[in-house]
Design a protein around this motif. Structure first.
Motif, PDB file in Angstrom:
ATOM      1  N   THR A 183       0.825  -1.202   0.000  1.00  0.00           N
ATOM      2  CA  THR A 183       0.000   0.000   0.000  1.00  0.00           C
ATOM      3  C   THR A 183       0.863   1.257   0.000  1.00  0.00           C
ATOM      4  O   THR A 183       0.592   2.210  -0.746  1.00  0.00           O
ATOM      5  N   ILE A 184       1.893   1.274   0.841  1.00  0.00           N
ATOM      6  CA  ILE A 184       2.770   2.451   0.905  1.00  0.00           C
ATOM      7  C   ILE A 184       3.469   2.678  -0.431  1.00  0.00           C
ATOM      8  O   ILE A 184       3.564   3.817  -0.923  1.00  0.00           O
ATOM      9  N   LEU A 185       3.965   1.610  -1.042  1.00  0.00           N
ATOM     10  CA  LEU A 185       4.578   1.751  -2.360  1.00  0.00           C
ATOM     11  C   LEU A 185       3.579   2.289  -3.375  1.00  0.00           C
ATOM     12  O   LEU A 185       3.922   3.127  -4.218  1.00  0.00           O
ATOM     13  N   SER A 186       2.341   1.829  -3.290  1.00  0.00           N
ATOM     14  CA  SER A 186       1.313   2.288  -4.233  1.00  0.00           C
ATOM     15  C   SER A 186       1.003   3.769  -4.039  1.00  0.00           C
ATOM     16  O   SER A 186       0.856   4.518  -5.006  1.00  0.00           O
ATOM     17  N   LEU A 187       0.916   4.202  -2.786  1.00  0.00           N
ATOM     18  CA  LEU A 187       0.666   5.616  -2.523  1.00  0.00           C
ATOM     19  C   LEU A 187       1.823   6.475  -3.042  1.00  0.00           C
ATOM     20  O   LEU A 187       1.611   7.550  -3.613  1.00  0.00           O
ATOM     21  N   GLY A 188       3.042   5.977  -2.837  1.00  0.00           N
ATOM     22  CA  GLY A 188       4.186   6.706  -3.355  1.00  0.00           C
ATOM     23  C   GLY A 188       4.214   6.746  -4.872  1.00  0.00           C
ATOM     24  O   GLY A 188       4.501   7.789  -5.478  1.00  0.00           O
ATOM     25  N   LEU A 189       3.905   5.607  -5.492  1.00  0.00           N
ATOM     26  CA  LEU A 189       3.873   5.557  -6.958  1.00  0.00           C
ATOM     27  C   LEU A 189       2.806   6.482  -7.532  1.00  0.00           C
ATOM     28  O   LEU A 189       3.000   7.089  -8.586  1.00  0.00           O
ATOM     29  N   ALA A 190       1.676   6.570  -6.849  1.00  0.00           N
ATOM     30  CA  ALA A 190       0.608   7.457  -7.330  1.00  0.00           C
ATOM     31  C   ALA A 190       1.110   8.886  -7.456  1.00  0.00           C
ATOM     32  O   ALA A 190       0.799   9.595  -8.428  1.00  0.00           O
ATOM     33  N   GLU A 191       1.890   9.330  -6.480  1.00  0.00           N
ATOM     34  CA  GLU A 191       2.448  10.685  -6.544  1.00  0.00           C
ATOM     35  C   GLU A 191       3.568  10.773  -7.565  1.00  0.00           C
ATOM     36  O   GLU A 191       3.654  11.736  -8.335  1.00  0.00           O
ATOM     37  N   GLU A 192       4.426   9.775  -7.571  1.00  0.00           N
ATOM     38  CA  GLU A 192       5.551   9.769  -8.504  1.00  0.00           C
ATOM     39  C   GLU A 192       5.085   9.817  -9.953  1.00  0.00           C
ATOM     40  O   GLU A 192       5.716  10.455 -10.800  1.00  0.00           O
ATOM     41  N   LEU A 193       3.976   9.141 -10.242  1.00  0.00           N
ATOM     42  CA  LEU A 193       3.532   8.990 -11.628  1.00  0.00           C
ATOM     43  C   LEU A 193       2.349   9.873 -11.989  1.00  0.00           C
ATOM     44  O   LEU A 193       1.774   9.739 -13.062  1.00  0.00           O
ATOM     45  N   ARG A 194       1.980  10.784 -11.094  1.00  0.00           N
ATOM     46  CA  ARG A 194       0.808  11.621 -11.340  1.00  0.00           C
ATOM     47  C   ARG A 194       0.945  12.420 -12.634  1.00  0.00           C
ATOM     48  O   ARG A 194       0.035  12.456 -13.467  1.00  0.00           O
ATOM     49  N   GLU A 195       2.069  13.061 -12.832  1.00  0.00           N
ATOM     50  CA  GLU A 195       2.252  13.876 -14.041  1.00  0.00           C
ATOM     51  C   GLU A 195       2.381  13.015 -15.289  1.00  0.00           C
ATOM     52  O   GLU A 195       2.074  13.479 -16.391  1.00  0.00           O
ATOM     53  N   ALA A 196       2.799  11.766 -15.128  1.00  0.00           N
ATOM     54  CA  ALA A 196       2.908  10.859 -16.275  1.00  0.00           C
ATOM     55  C   ALA A 196       1.561  10.281 -16.672  1.00  0.00           C
ATOM     56  O   ALA A 196       1.450   9.615 -17.713  1.00  0.00           O
ATOM     57  N   GLY A 197       0.525  10.513 -15.844  1.00  0.00           N
ATOM     58  CA  GLY A 197      -0.810  10.026 -16.173  1.00  0.00           C
ATOM     59  C   GLY A 197      -1.034   8.554 -15.912  1.00  0.00           C
ATOM     60  O   GLY A 197      -2.000   7.976 -16.412  1.00  0.00           O
ATOM     61  N   VAL A 198      -0.157   7.926 -15.119  1.00  0.00           N
ATOM     62  CA  VAL A 198      -0.328   6.518 -14.770  1.00  0.00           C
ATOM     63  C   VAL A 198      -1.105   6.439 -13.460  1.00  0.00           C
ATOM     64  O   VAL A 198      -0.670   6.964 -12.440  1.00  0.00           O
ATOM     65  N   SER A 199      -2.254   5.801 -13.500  1.00  0.00           N
ATOM     66  CA  SER A 199      -3.090   5.666 -12.312  1.00  0.00           C
ATOM     67  C   SER A 199      -2.582   4.518 -11.443  1.00  0.00           C
ATOM     68  O   SER A 199      -2.313   3.424 -11.948  1.00  0.00           O
ATOM     69  N   VAL A 200      -2.462   4.771 -10.139  1.00  0.00           N
ATOM     70  CA  VAL A 200      -2.019   3.741  -9.198  1.00  0.00           C
ATOM     71  C   VAL A 200      -3.014   3.696  -8.039  1.00  0.00           C
ATOM     72  O   VAL A 200      -3.260   4.708  -7.390  1.00  0.00           O
ATOM     73  N   ALA A 201      -3.572   2.521  -7.798  1.00  0.00           N
ATOM     74  CA  ALA A 201      -4.563   2.378  -6.731  1.00  0.00           C
ATOM     75  C   ALA A 201      -4.409   1.018  -6.078  1.00  0.00           C
ATOM     76  O   ALA A 201      -3.736   0.120  -6.600  1.00  0.00           O
ATOM     77  N   THR A 202      -5.043   0.867  -4.916  1.00  0.00           N
ATOM     78  CA  THR A 202      -5.081  -0.424  -4.234  1.00  0.00           C
ATOM     79  C   THR A 202      -6.530  -0.873  -4.101  1.00  0.00           C
ATOM     80  O   THR A 202      -7.454  -0.057  -4.120  1.00  0.00           O
ATOM     81  N   LEU A 203      -6.706  -2.175  -3.954  1.00  0.00           N
ATOM     82  CA  LEU A 203      -8.050  -2.746  -3.847  1.00  0.00           C
ATOM     83  C   LEU A 203      -8.022  -3.881  -2.838  1.00  0.00           C
ATOM     84  O   LEU A 203      -7.117  -4.721  -2.860  1.00  0.00           O
ATOM     85  N   TRP A 204      -9.045  -3.920  -1.964  1.00  0.00           N
ATOM     86  CA  TRP A 204      -9.118  -4.935  -0.911  1.00  0.00           C
ATOM     87  C   TRP A 204     -10.573  -5.340  -0.730  1.00  0.00           C
ATOM     88  O   TRP A 204     -11.473  -4.509  -0.890  1.00  0.00           O
ATOM     89  N   PRO A 205     -10.845  -6.598  -0.417  1.00  0.00           N
ATOM     90  CA  PRO A 205     -12.232  -7.033  -0.238  1.00  0.00           C
ATOM     91  C   PRO A 205     -12.810  -6.644   1.121  1.00  0.00           C
ATOM     92  O   PRO A 205     -12.118  -6.699   2.138  1.00  0.00           O
ATOM     93  N   ARG A 206     -14.078  -6.256   1.128  1.00  0.00           N
ATOM     94  CA  ARG A 206     -14.768  -5.964   2.384  1.00  0.00           C
ATOM     95  C   ARG A 206     -14.893  -7.221   3.230  1.00  0.00           C
ATOM     96  O   ARG A 206     -14.768  -7.167   4.453  1.00  0.00           O
TER      97      ARG A 206
END
Length: 287
Positions: A183-206
Protein backbone atom coordinates in the motif's frame (compact mmCIF):
# COMPACT_ATOMS: atom_id res chain seq x y z
CA UNK A 1 -17.02 -22.24 -8.91
CA UNK A 2 -18.91 -20.32 -11.59
CA UNK A 3 -18.25 -16.67 -12.35
CA UNK A 4 -21.21 -14.33 -11.90
CA UNK A 5 -19.97 -10.96 -13.02
CA UNK A 6 -21.97 -7.75 -13.13
CA UNK A 7 -21.67 -5.68 -16.30
CA UNK A 8 -21.97 -1.94 -15.76
CA UNK A 9 -22.85 -0.94 -19.30
CA UNK A 10 -21.22 2.49 -19.33
CA UNK A 11 -17.79 0.84 -19.26
CA UNK A 12 -18.47 -2.08 -21.61
CA UNK A 13 -15.72 -2.40 -24.21
CA UNK A 14 -13.37 0.02 -22.45
CA UNK A 15 -10.66 -2.61 -22.12
CA UNK A 16 -10.88 -3.95 -25.66
CA UNK A 17 -7.35 -4.52 -27.01
CA UNK A 18 -5.80 -3.24 -23.76
CA UNK A 19 -2.98 -5.41 -22.44
CA UNK A 20 -3.23 -6.38 -18.77
CA UNK A 21 -0.37 -8.15 -16.97
CA UNK A 22 -1.79 -10.07 -13.98
CA UNK A 23 0.44 -11.83 -11.47
CA UNK A 24 -0.85 -14.95 -9.75
CA UNK A 25 -3.60 -15.28 -12.36
CA UNK A 26 -3.73 -19.07 -12.56
CA UNK A 27 -6.48 -19.34 -9.94
CA UNK A 28 -8.61 -17.46 -7.42
CA UNK A 29 -9.03 -13.70 -7.62
CA UNK A 30 -6.34 -13.33 -10.30
CA UNK A 31 -8.13 -15.79 -12.57
CA UNK A 32 -11.46 -14.06 -11.97
CA UNK A 33 -9.97 -10.68 -12.92
CA UNK A 34 -8.45 -12.23 -16.03
CA UNK A 35 -11.78 -13.67 -17.19
CA UNK A 36 -13.71 -10.48 -16.42
CA UNK A 37 -11.31 -8.36 -18.47
CA UNK A 38 -11.12 -10.97 -21.22
CA UNK A 39 -14.89 -10.78 -21.66
CA UNK A 40 -14.36 -7.10 -22.47
CA UNK A 41 -11.88 -7.99 -25.23
CA UNK A 42 -8.64 -7.38 -23.35
CA UNK A 43 -5.29 -9.04 -23.93
CA UNK A 44 -4.45 -10.95 -20.75
CA UNK A 45 -1.02 -12.03 -19.55
CA UNK A 46 -1.36 -14.87 -17.06
CA UNK A 47 1.90 -14.45 -15.14
CA UNK A 48 2.11 -17.13 -12.47
CA UNK A 49 4.21 -20.04 -11.25
CA UNK A 50 1.55 -22.72 -11.85
CA UNK A 51 2.58 -24.38 -15.10
CA UNK A 52 1.76 -27.91 -13.90
CA UNK A 53 -1.51 -29.11 -12.33
CA UNK A 54 -1.60 -29.16 -8.53
CA UNK A 55 -3.18 -32.19 -6.84
CA UNK A 56 -5.36 -30.01 -4.59
CA UNK A 57 -5.66 -26.70 -6.46
CA UNK A 58 -7.24 -26.49 -9.92
CA UNK A 59 -5.85 -24.19 -12.57
CA UNK A 60 -2.60 -23.55 -14.43
CA UNK A 61 -1.41 -20.66 -16.58
CA UNK A 62 -2.39 -22.72 -19.62
CA UNK A 63 -5.88 -23.67 -18.48
CA UNK A 64 -6.63 -20.03 -17.65
CA UNK A 65 -5.20 -18.93 -21.01
CA UNK A 66 -7.74 -21.22 -22.68
CA UNK A 67 -10.52 -19.79 -20.52
CA UNK A 68 -9.44 -16.26 -21.46
CA UNK A 69 -9.64 -17.12 -25.17
CA UNK A 70 -13.04 -18.74 -24.66
CA UNK A 71 -14.25 -15.59 -22.88
CA UNK A 72 -13.34 -13.38 -25.82
CA UNK A 73 -9.88 -12.12 -24.96
CA UNK A 74 -6.38 -12.89 -26.17
CA UNK A 75 -4.01 -14.72 -23.83
CA UNK A 76 -0.33 -15.08 -23.14
CA UNK A 77 0.60 -17.70 -20.54
CA UNK A 78 3.96 -16.97 -18.90
CA UNK A 79 5.52 -18.92 -16.06
CA UNK A 80 6.78 -16.17 -13.76
CA UNK A 81 8.11 -16.09 -10.21
CA UNK A 82 7.65 -12.47 -9.09
CA UNK A 83 10.74 -12.81 -6.88
CA UNK A 84 12.94 -13.28 -9.96
CA UNK A 85 13.80 -9.84 -11.39
CA UNK A 86 15.31 -11.25 -14.58
CA UNK A 87 12.26 -13.40 -15.30
CA UNK A 88 9.85 -10.53 -14.61
CA UNK A 89 11.82 -8.31 -16.98
CA UNK A 90 11.78 -11.04 -19.65
CA UNK A 91 8.02 -11.41 -19.18
CA UNK A 92 7.47 -7.69 -19.71
CA UNK A 93 9.48 -7.86 -22.95
CA UNK A 94 7.56 -10.94 -24.13
CA UNK A 95 4.28 -9.17 -23.36
CA UNK A 96 5.22 -6.04 -25.29
CA UNK A 97 6.54 -8.10 -28.20
CA UNK A 98 3.26 -10.02 -28.50
CA UNK A 99 0.73 -7.26 -27.85
CA UNK A 100 2.63 -4.08 -28.68
CA UNK A 101 2.79 -2.65 -25.17
CA UNK A 102 1.44 -2.88 -21.62
CA UNK A 103 -1.56 -0.89 -20.38
CA UNK A 104 -2.01 -2.26 -16.87
CA UNK A 105 -0.29 -4.31 -14.19
CA UNK A 106 -2.34 -6.08 -11.53
CA UNK A 107 -0.31 -7.19 -8.52
CA UNK A 108 -2.37 -10.13 -7.31
CA UNK A 109 0.28 -12.76 -6.44
CA UNK A 110 0.59 -13.14 -2.69
CA UNK A 111 2.02 -15.10 0.21
CA UNK A 112 0.37 -15.32 3.61
CA UNK A 113 1.27 -16.58 7.07
CA UNK A 114 -0.82 -15.37 9.99
CA UNK A 115 1.95 -15.72 12.54
CA UNK A 116 3.66 -13.34 14.92
CA UNK A 117 7.38 -12.51 14.83
CA UNK A 118 8.35 -15.32 17.21
CA UNK A 119 6.50 -17.91 15.13
CA UNK A 120 7.56 -16.78 11.65
CA UNK A 121 10.67 -18.56 10.28
CA UNK A 122 13.10 -16.31 8.35
CA UNK A 123 12.41 -18.10 5.08
CA UNK A 124 8.69 -17.49 5.43
CA UNK A 125 9.27 -13.85 6.38
CA UNK A 126 11.46 -13.33 3.31
CA UNK A 127 8.90 -15.09 1.11
CA UNK A 128 6.08 -12.75 2.19
CA UNK A 129 8.15 -9.59 1.78
CA UNK A 130 9.41 -10.59 -1.68
CA UNK A 131 6.11 -11.87 -3.13
CA UNK A 132 4.02 -9.09 -1.59
CA UNK A 133 5.67 -5.69 -1.19
CA UNK A 134 8.86 -6.20 -3.22
CA UNK A 135 6.88 -7.43 -6.22
CA UNK A 136 4.92 -4.16 -6.37
CA UNK A 137 8.22 -2.31 -6.66
CA UNK A 138 9.62 -4.80 -9.16
CA UNK A 139 6.67 -4.98 -11.56
CA UNK A 140 6.26 -1.20 -11.51
CA UNK A 141 9.97 -0.60 -12.02
CA UNK A 142 10.09 -2.94 -15.01
CA UNK A 143 6.71 -2.08 -16.55
CA UNK A 144 6.98 1.71 -16.35
CA UNK A 145 8.71 2.21 -19.73
CA UNK A 146 5.71 0.53 -21.34
CA UNK A 147 3.00 1.99 -19.09
CA UNK A 148 4.14 5.55 -19.74
CA UNK A 149 3.45 5.01 -23.45
CA UNK A 150 -0.06 3.68 -22.89
CA UNK A 151 -2.09 6.85 -22.48
CA UNK A 152 -4.45 5.09 -20.05
CA UNK A 153 -2.17 3.07 -17.81
CA UNK A 154 -2.97 1.50 -14.44
CA UNK A 155 -1.10 -0.20 -11.63
CA UNK A 156 -3.52 -1.98 -9.32
CA UNK A 157 -2.31 -3.81 -6.23
CA UNK A 158 -4.46 -6.07 -4.08
CA UNK A 159 -3.62 -4.83 -0.60
CA UNK A 160 -5.46 -3.24 2.32
CA UNK A 161 -5.93 0.39 3.32
CA UNK A 162 -3.41 1.40 5.96
CA UNK A 163 -4.60 0.48 9.45
CA UNK A 164 -1.93 0.51 12.15
CA UNK A 165 -4.11 -0.46 15.08
CA UNK A 166 -2.30 -2.85 17.45
CA UNK A 167 -4.95 -5.55 17.02
CA UNK A 168 -3.80 -5.99 13.41
CA UNK A 169 -0.08 -5.72 14.10
CA UNK A 170 0.47 -7.79 17.22
CA UNK A 171 -0.83 -11.17 15.96
CA UNK A 172 0.89 -11.16 12.56
CA UNK A 173 3.22 -8.20 12.07
CA UNK A 174 5.33 -9.90 9.33
CA UNK A 175 2.32 -10.39 7.05
CA UNK A 176 0.91 -6.96 7.90
CA UNK A 177 4.25 -5.37 7.03
CA UNK A 178 4.31 -7.06 3.64
CA UNK A 179 0.74 -6.02 2.75
CA UNK A 180 1.00 -2.47 4.12
CA UNK A 181 4.30 -2.24 2.26
CA UNK A 182 2.35 -2.81 -0.96
CA UNK A 183 0.00 0.00 0.00
CA UNK A 184 2.77 2.45 0.91
CA UNK A 185 4.58 1.75 -2.36
CA UNK A 186 1.31 2.29 -4.23
CA UNK A 187 0.67 5.62 -2.52
CA UNK A 188 4.19 6.71 -3.36
CA UNK A 189 3.87 5.56 -6.96
CA UNK A 190 0.61 7.46 -7.33
CA UNK A 191 2.45 10.69 -6.54
CA UNK A 192 5.55 9.77 -8.50
CA UNK A 193 3.53 8.99 -11.63
CA UNK A 194 0.81 11.62 -11.34
CA UNK A 195 2.25 13.88 -14.04
CA UNK A 196 2.91 10.86 -16.27
CA UNK A 197 -0.81 10.03 -16.17
CA UNK A 198 -0.33 6.52 -14.77
CA UNK A 199 -3.09 5.67 -12.31
CA UNK A 200 -2.02 3.74 -9.20
CA UNK A 201 -4.56 2.38 -6.73
CA UNK A 202 -5.08 -0.42 -4.23
CA UNK A 203 -8.05 -2.75 -3.85
CA UNK A 204 -9.12 -4.94 -0.91
CA UNK A 205 -12.23 -7.03 -0.24
CA UNK A 206 -14.77 -5.96 2.38
CA UNK A 207 -15.33 -9.61 3.31
CA UNK A 208 -13.41 -12.84 3.07
CA UNK A 209 -13.23 -14.18 -0.48
CA UNK A 210 -13.58 -17.90 -1.20
CA UNK A 211 -10.09 -18.78 -2.42
CA UNK A 212 -7.37 -21.29 -1.62
CA UNK A 213 -5.88 -18.82 0.87
CA UNK A 214 -9.04 -19.08 2.95
CA UNK A 215 -9.19 -22.86 2.67
CA UNK A 216 -5.54 -23.66 3.36
CA UNK A 217 -3.79 -20.63 4.89
CA UNK A 218 -6.41 -18.82 6.97
CA UNK A 219 -9.00 -21.37 8.00
CA UNK A 220 -10.81 -24.14 6.20
CA UNK A 221 -13.38 -24.66 3.49
CA UNK A 222 -16.21 -24.15 5.98
CA UNK A 223 -15.22 -20.47 6.02
CA UNK A 224 -16.46 -20.25 2.43
CA UNK A 225 -19.92 -20.02 3.99
CA UNK A 226 -18.92 -16.60 5.39
CA UNK A 227 -17.19 -15.51 2.19
CA UNK A 228 -17.95 -13.91 -1.14
CA UNK A 229 -16.98 -15.24 -4.57
CA UNK A 230 -13.88 -13.92 -6.35
CA UNK A 231 -16.25 -12.31 -8.86
CA UNK A 232 -16.77 -9.30 -6.59
CA UNK A 233 -13.08 -8.46 -6.67
CA UNK A 234 -13.00 -9.05 -10.42
CA UNK A 235 -15.91 -6.66 -10.97
CA UNK A 236 -14.27 -4.04 -8.76
CA UNK A 237 -10.89 -4.47 -10.47
CA UNK A 238 -12.58 -4.07 -13.85
CA UNK A 239 -14.13 -0.79 -12.70
CA UNK A 240 -10.69 0.46 -11.63
CA UNK A 241 -9.03 -0.54 -14.90
CA UNK A 242 -11.87 0.94 -16.97
CA UNK A 243 -11.67 4.30 -15.19
CA UNK A 244 -10.18 7.02 -17.37
CA UNK A 245 -8.05 10.09 -16.70
CA UNK A 246 -6.44 8.56 -13.61
CA UNK A 247 -9.53 9.53 -11.62
CA UNK A 248 -8.88 6.89 -8.96
CA UNK A 249 -5.15 7.35 -8.55
CA UNK A 250 -3.92 7.34 -4.97
CA UNK A 251 -7.10 5.78 -3.59
CA UNK A 252 -7.19 2.83 -1.19
CA UNK A 253 -10.32 1.12 -2.47
CA UNK A 254 -12.68 -1.45 -0.95
CA UNK A 255 -14.50 -3.66 -3.47
CA UNK A 256 -18.01 -3.16 -2.09
CA UNK A 257 -17.62 0.60 -1.67
CA UNK A 258 -16.33 1.10 -5.22
CA UNK A 259 -19.09 -1.02 -6.75
CA UNK A 260 -21.68 0.91 -4.72
CA UNK A 261 -20.22 4.14 -6.13
CA UNK A 262 -20.69 2.64 -9.60
CA UNK A 263 -24.34 1.75 -9.02
CA UNK A 264 -24.40 -1.76 -7.54
CA UNK A 265 -27.11 -1.97 -4.89
CA UNK A 266 -27.58 -5.69 -4.25
CA UNK A 267 -24.54 -7.78 -3.28
CA UNK A 268 -26.45 -10.95 -2.40
CA UNK A 269 -25.38 -12.96 -5.43
CA UNK A 270 -21.72 -12.35 -4.69
CA UNK A 271 -21.97 -14.46 -1.54
CA UNK A 272 -20.58 -17.97 -1.83
CA UNK A 273 -23.85 -19.01 -0.18
CA UNK A 274 -26.49 -16.31 -0.87
CA UNK A 275 -28.46 -17.55 2.15
CA UNK A 276 -25.61 -16.23 4.31
CA UNK A 277 -25.26 -12.89 2.52
CA UNK A 278 -26.07 -10.97 5.69
CA UNK A 279 -23.62 -12.82 7.93
CA UNK A 280 -20.29 -12.61 6.11
CA UNK A 281 -16.92 -12.28 7.82
CA UNK A 282 -15.07 -8.98 7.40
CA UNK A 283 -11.60 -9.32 5.92
CA UNK A 284 -8.33 -8.68 7.70
CA UNK A 285 -7.28 -5.08 8.47
CA UNK A 286 -10.82 -3.71 8.25
CA UNK A 287 -12.45 -2.50 11.49
Amino acid sequence: MSEEFITLTENTGTLRDKTIFITGASRGIGRAIALKCAADGANIVIAAKSAQPHPKLPGTIYSVAQEVENAGGKALALQVDVRDAQRVEEAMVETADKFGGIDAVVNNAGAISLTNVASTPPKRYDLMQSINSRAVYLTAHLALPYLKKSGSAHILSLCPPLNLQPKWLGPFAPYALSKFGMTILSLGLAEELREAGVSVATLWPRTLVATAAIEFAVGNREMFEQSRKPAIMADAAYEVLATKDAALTGRQLIDEELLAERGVRDFTDYAHNPANADSLTRDLFLD
